[in-house]
Enzyme design. Sequence first.
Site, PDB file in Angstrom:
ATOM      1  N   ASN A  63     -15.526  17.373  21.112  1.00 20.12           N
ATOM      2  CA  ASN A  63     -14.716  18.559  20.829  1.00 20.12           C
ATOM      3  C   ASN A  63     -14.613  19.385  22.103  1.00 20.12           C
ATOM      4  OD1 ASN A  63     -13.605  20.950  19.951  1.00 20.12           O
ATOM      5  ND2 ASN A  63     -15.417  21.621  18.811  1.00 20.12           N
ATOM      6  N   HIS A  90     -14.336  24.242  11.539  1.00 22.16           N
ATOM      7  CA  HIS A  90     -15.336  24.463  12.601  1.00 22.16           C
ATOM      8  C   HIS A  90     -15.876  25.882  12.470  1.00 22.16           C
ATOM      9  CE1 HIS A  90     -17.182  24.941  16.527  1.00 22.16           C
ATOM     10  NE2 HIS A  90     -17.198  23.624  16.607  1.00 22.16           N
ATOM     11  N   GLU A 148     -23.155  21.003  11.255  1.00 21.09           N
ATOM     12  CA  GLU A 148     -23.336  21.735  12.505  1.00 21.09           C
ATOM     13  C   GLU A 148     -24.011  23.075  12.229  1.00 21.09           C
ATOM     14  OE1 GLU A 148     -20.466  20.303  15.702  1.00 21.09           O
ATOM     15  OE2 GLU A 148     -19.418  21.871  14.623  1.00 21.09           O
ATOM     16  N   GLY A 158     -23.584  25.346  21.008  1.00 23.14           N
ATOM     17  CA  GLY A 158     -23.400  25.964  22.311  1.00 23.14           C
ATOM     18  C   GLY A 158     -24.571  26.812  22.763  1.00 23.14           C
TER      19      GLY A 158
END
Length: 255
Positions: free
Chosen positions: A9, A99, A171, A177
């Site tokens: 991604n 997402h 996720e 991140g």
Amino acid sequence: MRTPLLAGNWKMHKTPSEARVWFAEFLEANPALQGGRAAVEVALLPSFPLLPVAAEQLAGSGVAWGAQDVSAHGFGAYTGEVAAEQLADLGCRYVVVGHSERRAYWNESDALVAAKARRAMEAGLVPILCVGERLEEREAGRAVAFTLEQLAGSLEGVELTTGEELVIAYEPVWAIGTGKTASADDAQAMAAAIRGFLARRYGEAVAARTRILYGGSMKPANTAEILAGPDVDGGLVGGASLEVASFSAMVEAAG
Ligand code: PEP
């Protein structure tokens, strides 16, 4: 039975020119992906303007491509939206829906995510549907309950017949991140809980064929360990998919 999937991604990174160079270098670095010889399926998910470049360079390469979002609407007066059929016509196989960045910054609800998944499937795309808890739910011991509730809402009205029409990405928001990764045991436990949910809702056969990915600060050093979980069928990779060397190392570790 379930071929592992490693999906990169790229989020809102790279220009079309940079993508052109990246794709060429990646294909050169990964000759085993061509001709379906690899034990892992690879997909790249760049932002919309990069998709024609992906279509041009990845066609016939064994590497799939897809988008990071899709409209819940069909063609019509929806300025700024992108229809599922437009992505399908560009050869996209996958599209990310739900997402956590879209849920958080654009307030996407479970109902909207479900509508996007249904639209994608109508156009023949495979949605990569993202779910996962925030730190507050994990610390409150509610990670599984929260994630399954989010999944149930995000699958409203979504029919599955084989399980291959959909990919789920677990996720945990606190891992995206941030450099923090769920432990391999936690990733496996959540994937097993998700598969159990799918079995109750769609039957064992569908659940057995649905791929469940882990996403959240995956990198070359933790790929093999995370993918060792029997219910973890691959990864959705953000930051580490931006460099040819790190993503290639992950492809190697996943294969
Ligand atoms: C993601 O954006 O889906 C993701 C998992 O990002 P990162 O790998 O950078 O945590």
